[in-house]
Design a protein around this motif. Structure first.
Motif, PDB file in Angstrom:
ATOM      1  N   LEU A   1      66.206-109.698  32.858  1.00 13.49           N
ATOM      2  CA  LEU A   1      67.351-109.126  33.541  1.00 13.49           C
ATOM      3  C   LEU A   1      67.945-108.045  32.650  1.00 13.49           C
ATOM      4  CD1 LEU A   1      69.138-112.375  34.820  1.00 13.49           C
ATOM      5  CD2 LEU A   1      67.451-110.936  36.022  1.00 13.49           C
TER       6      LEU A   1
ATOM      7  N   GLU B   1      70.416-110.645  42.734  1.00 17.72           N
ATOM      8  CA  GLU B   1      71.440-111.697  42.694  1.00 17.72           C
ATOM      9  C   GLU B   1      71.605-112.241  41.273  1.00 17.72           C
ATOM     10  OE1 GLU B   1      73.517-112.394  44.974  1.00 17.72           O
ATOM     11  OE2 GLU B   1      72.583-111.128  46.519  1.00 17.72           O
ATOM     12  N   SER B   2      70.506-112.391  40.535  1.00 14.44           N
ATOM     13  CA  SER B   2      70.594-112.897  39.156  1.00 14.44           C
ATOM     14  C   SER B   2      71.324-111.914  38.256  1.00 14.44           C
ATOM     15  CB  SER B   2      69.195-113.166  38.597  1.00 14.44           C
ATOM     16  OG  SER B   2      68.532-114.125  39.371  1.00 14.44           O
ATOM     17  N   GLN B   3      71.023-110.623  38.442  1.00 13.93           N
ATOM     18  CA  GLN B   3      71.708-109.608  37.624  1.00 13.93           C
ATOM     19  C   GLN B   3      73.176-109.516  37.992  1.00 13.93           C
ATOM     20  OE1 GLN B   3      68.321-106.493  36.101  1.00 13.93           O
ATOM     21  NE2 GLN B   3      69.759-105.762  37.581  1.00 13.93           N
TER      22      GLN B   3
ATOM     23  N   ARG C   1      66.053-111.369  44.695  1.00 13.55           N
ATOM     24  CA  ARG C   1      66.372-112.462  43.770  1.00 13.55           C
ATOM     25  C   ARG C   1      66.824-111.913  42.417  1.00 13.55           C
ATOM     26  NH1 ARG C   1      61.834-116.898  43.222  1.00 13.55           N
ATOM     27  NH2 ARG C   1      61.806-116.497  45.459  1.00 13.55           N
ATOM     28  N   ARG C   2      66.132-110.861  41.973  1.00 14.03           N
ATOM     29  CA  ARG C   2      66.540-110.216  40.717  1.00 14.03           C
ATOM     30  C   ARG C   2      67.938-109.600  40.851  1.00 14.03           C
ATOM     31  NH1 ARG C   2      64.110-107.957  36.036  1.00 14.03           N
ATOM     32  NH2 ARG C   2      65.306-106.221  35.261  1.00 14.03           N
TER      33      ARG C   2
END
Ligand code: ZN
Length: 339
Positions: free
Chosen positions: A210, A171-173, A168-169
């Motif tokens: 992030l 994809e967010s980054q 998830r991190r």
């Protein structure tokens, strides 16, 4: 996320106050010429009500100038009435290194980006690392750490992120990396001299925000193109977070994203001597292609040593000084991401 208040550094700004505050983080440093003095690390806090926090850092290495200029321009131009949330600017993170124009601090030889998580009772550089990791990073939703090649390397201007384990991190980054809008970006797996758990990007993984980085150019100078990429990227990150309205977004082409993997992406000097590069930044190269030669003018009749690429790739970075020691990084490559 850490809530560690052991830092001995004293900020002159109130992080929860609205408006634009400009001042210094005081790092008390008692030395022969200044018994009760402090090292003044500049900081700007721009806040308007509740909302997300962006933390923009440059001068992590003191000989990288593009980010420092971009944050000076942003410090002056960003109007608190136009934002929602908070922007924290730390343009000279390793202040003694920045004043000296050096990668590392002249006070303790500390490389800030190899000093995390730091030490509240340690050397000057370790105290700065501790403050960033334990005071600034926990306040942030995103941190952008603006680097370039410094004195010894030159990059094609890029944005970058370290590959986190958490999907998830990741994809967010990746969404933030695309929003930054640099023409070129890369995702690094870390290691191979580029730091591991002791870098700011690893500190961000520990503390939550992030994390994006850049390699904007280097060679001990800055260019209009690299500066424009940095300034557009920072503004677009503020839009991405909702700190600036969508109407402030600066359009850009889609970002070409490369991977930078293990040791086969890097070429190191096989000998000490004078480095002759034989390819240029931005070229596409093949495995076993000649990258450069090391010459020995002390014994000009001795044959030059060859350095070759270990794999196919795109030349992202090259060494700029001619004088070279065995083990210096000469080039590193990126490869197009496999979808
Ligand atoms: Zn750097």
């Amino acid at each position: 996320m850490s809530d560690d208040n052991r830092s001995r550094l004293v900020p002159e700004v109130d992080f929860d106050q609205d408006g634009k505050q400009c001042g210094f983080i005081r790092l008390f440093h008692s030395v022969h010429a200044s018994a009760y003095g402090f090292i003044p690390i500049p900081i700007v806090v721009i806040r308007n009500g509740p909302g997300p926090t962006a933390l923009f850092i440059s001068g992590n290495h003191g000989d990288e100038y593009e980010g420092q200029v971009a944050l000076c321009n942003l410090a002056r131009s960003l109007d608190p009435m136009c934002i929602q949330g908070r922007v924290i600017l730390l343009p000279m993170a390793n202040y003694p290194a920045c004043i000296a124009g050096r990668r590392t601090s002249p006070l303790d030889d500390g490389n800030l980006n190899r000093s995390f998580p730091g030490d509240p009772e340690g050397t000057v550089t370790q105290q700065i690392a501790f403050f960033i990791e334990h005071v600034l990073l926990p306040k942030a939703d995103i941190v952008c750490d603006l680097h370039s090649g410094g004195s010894s390397l030159l990059y094609v201007p890029t944005a970058l992120m370290k590959r986190p384990d958490d999907v998830r991190r990741f994809e967010s980054q990746l969404a933030a990396l695309r929003a930054f809008g640099a023409p070129l970006a890369y995702i690094t797996s870390g290691g191979h001299g580029t730091g591991a758990a002791n870098t700011l990007s690893s500190a961000a993984i520990r503390q939550g925000p992030l994390a994006l980085g850049t390699e904007l150019g280097g060679s001990g100078t800055l260019t209009p193109v690299a500066l424009q990429i940095a300034e557009r990227g920072l503004r677009n990150i503020l839009v991405h977070l909702g700190i600036l309205p969508a109407s402030m977004k600066i359009d850009s082409e889609a970002t070409r994203i490369l991977d930078v993997g293990g040791s086969d992406y890097f070429v190191y000097a096989p000998d000490g001597g004078i480095f002759e590069p034989v390819v240029e930044l931005g070229e596409t190269v093949k495995a076993d292609q000649l990258a450069g030669r090391i010459h020995f003018p002390e014994t000009p009749w001795a044959p030059a040593t060859e350095a070759r690429f270990a794999r196919d790739g795109f030349v992202l970075c090259k060494r700029t000084p001619g004088r070279t020691l065995r083990g210096d990084c000469l080039f590193h490559l990126g490869t197009d991401r496999v979808p």
